[in-house]
Design an enzyme around this catalytic site. Structure first.
Site, PDB file in Angstrom:
ATOM      1  N   CYS A 132       3.840  62.813 -75.293  1.00  0.00           N
ATOM      2  CA  CYS A 132       4.393  62.318 -74.018  1.00  0.00           C
ATOM      3  C   CYS A 132       5.617  63.112 -73.565  1.00  0.00           C
ATOM      4  CB  CYS A 132       4.731  60.840 -74.130  1.00  0.00           C
ATOM      5  SG  CYS A 132       3.323  59.835 -74.627  1.00  0.00           S
TER       6      CYS A 132
ATOM      7  N   HIS B  24       1.541  56.039 -66.646  1.00  0.00           N
ATOM      8  CA  HIS B  24       1.986  57.014 -67.647  1.00  0.00           C
ATOM      9  C   HIS B  24       0.849  57.938 -68.072  1.00  0.00           C
ATOM     10  CE1 HIS B  24       3.702  58.854 -71.091  1.00  0.00           C
ATOM     11  NE2 HIS B  24       3.296  57.991 -71.994  1.00  0.00           N
TER      12      HIS B  24
ATOM     13  N   CYS C 174      10.384  59.419 -75.222  1.00  0.00           N
ATOM     14  CA  CYS C 174       9.818  59.304 -76.565  1.00  0.00           C
ATOM     15  C   CYS C 174       8.401  59.869 -76.577  1.00  0.00           C
ATOM     16  CB  CYS C 174       9.810  57.850 -77.017  1.00  0.00           C
ATOM     17  SG  CYS C 174       8.835  56.769 -75.936  1.00  0.00           S
TER      18      CYS C 174
END
Length: 447
Positions: A104, A395, A434
């Site tokens: 990510c 996301h 993160c």
């Protein structure tokens, strides 16, 4: 096709240490898994975001120094994904490109890589970005079927082929569902975060409060026109498909937990966790001189970045807690504290990721024993994710960092203009993203 002469790499750096400027960004609205982009591939979406950036900043037929992007879920046919996107984007085909993957944190990493090349004087312009699709994720076949197919391709006789095919069993034909579970623990990211959430004593109410703020802030940012110059509509979407401007605390409170359900205090729901998403985002970087020569704005500059990792595999630390290390190290190197930032962007993988990260920064025992630095203190919530973040926007793993960098640069530029701050007075933004594998990437932008 000849390269455009004005974009040739300078023989001598234009200054001793040119700063990497964020000139602008472009992304497509993020879609929900199985939604508007269900038939779009990673290459389709990255090319769309890149082409939108080219159109927005007049880069047609320009040769840039380099382009870096990546995807977390990538088909083997996309081994050269970014270069293929460049070839379909309208940029000069002599523009080189390379793929990067840090889960990510991928597109923060690509911004960092392009910024470093600019700062070293190796290139004067470049593009960073990321893309991911969960709707068009590659399906994996069983190991026995895969090996049999490889042997079939090498078999020379009908008898050899028949022997291989008859050895297969029905169970060998079942596809392996794609997932991003941690290989060393077998746990999903949500199950890991449920453990971390419980360890830090984060309540359901606090998580839902973060989720509600994300939707309200993102909706307000759209209404205020912040994204007018940051997003190109794609396949009928004008806004992020997961945005729920009308959600309420009461609606969020009714959702049942989806991770850590075996515990009586399970608290992570579909409302305070990011949805599976599709999308792509890109960021244009360059030197101030390169931007000035083309009449382009400089929104902000990349100041510094830091990556970190935690030992989650032995259960000693939370999977998504590396931001608790990366940010303090970055701030210590720059001699800055949380109060020096006008905006703080913490990726909302889960609402509790934001809360556990902030709790760690404020915890003197954790900071002293684990990070070896003084506690950072409390985050001013009025500066946190002010234009919404991943809970509301969605996301698409590798695209999130570029979304955050592009949005933050626009916010910093807007604040600098609105406040009438002197050129020497910095307006700063902090990013913490993160990533799987117990990693995180942090970055400072400044206008």
């Amino acid at each position: 096709m000849a390269s455009t002469p004005e974009n040739t790499t300078p023989a001598v750096p234009e200054q001793a240490s040119p700063r990497a400027a964020v000139i602008g960004s472009n992304r497509i609205p993020f879609g929900k898994a199985g939604g508007a982009y269900r038939s779009a591939s990673n290459l389709d979406m990255l090319t769309a975001a890149l082409s939108g950036l080219v159109a927005r900043f007049g880069l047609q037929d320009e040769r840039l120094g380099d382009v870096s992007a990546g995807a977390v879920l990538k088909h083997s046919r996309d081994f050269n994904l970014t270069r293929e996107a460049v070839l379909g984007s309208g940029l000069d085909p002599h523009t080189p490109a390379f793929d990067v993957q840090r889960a990510c944190g991928t597109s923060v990493e690509t911004v960092w890589a392009i910024a470093n090349k600019i700062t070293l004087g190796q290139i004067s312009s470049g593009i960073a970005g990321g893309v991911d699709t969960t709707s068009d994720a590659p399906i994996v076949v069983s190991d026995r079927l895969r090996k049999t197919l490889l042997r079939l391709s090498r078999a020379k006789t009908i008898q050899q082929r028949l022997a291989l095919l008859t050895a297969l069993r029905p169970g060998d034909l079942a596809p392996v569902a794609p997932n991003v579970n941690e290989p060393r623990t077998g746990l999903s990211m949500g199950e890991h975060q449920a453990i971390t959430t419980r360890h830090w004593g984060i309540t359901r109410e606090a998580q839902d409060e973060i989720a509600l703020a994300s939707h309200r802030n993102l909706a307000a940012a759209y209404d205020d026109g912040l994204f007018d110059d940051l997003i190109t509509p794609y396949r009928g979407l004008l806004r992020d498909e997961s945005l729920r401007a009308d959600t309420t605390a009461e609606k969020l409170a009714k959702l049942t937990p989806v991770f850590g359900k075996q515990a009586p205090d399970a608290s992570i729901t579909a409302g305070n966790a990011t949805p599976l998403s599709d999308g792509a985002a890109t960021v244009l970087l360059g030197t101030d001189t390169w931007a000035e020569e083309r009449g382009l704005p400089v929104l902000a500059h990349v100041v510094d970045a830091e990556s970190a990792a935690v030992d989650f595999a032995r259960g000693e630390e939370g999977l998504l807690m590396a931001g608790a290390y990366a940010v303090p190290r970055l701030l210590a190197r720059q001699g800055l504290g949380l109060a020096d930032f006008d905006f703080i962007e913490i990726h909302e993988a889960f609402a509790s990721t934001v809360l556990t990260t902030m709790a760690a920064w404020a915890d003197e025992e954790f900071m002293s024993s684990k990070v070896g630095l003084p506690a950072l203190g409390e985050v001013d919530r009025s500066r946190l994710n002010v234009a919404g973040s991943s809970l509301a926007a969605g996301h698409p793993f590798a695209a999130t960092g570029a979304r955050i960098v592009g949005t933050l640069a626009a916010l910093l530029h807007q604040k600098k203009l609105n406040d009438g701050a002197a050129p020497s007075t910095p307006v700063r933004g902090l990013i913490s993203v993160c990533a799987a594998g117990g990693q995180a990437v942090a970055m400072i932008l400044e206008a």
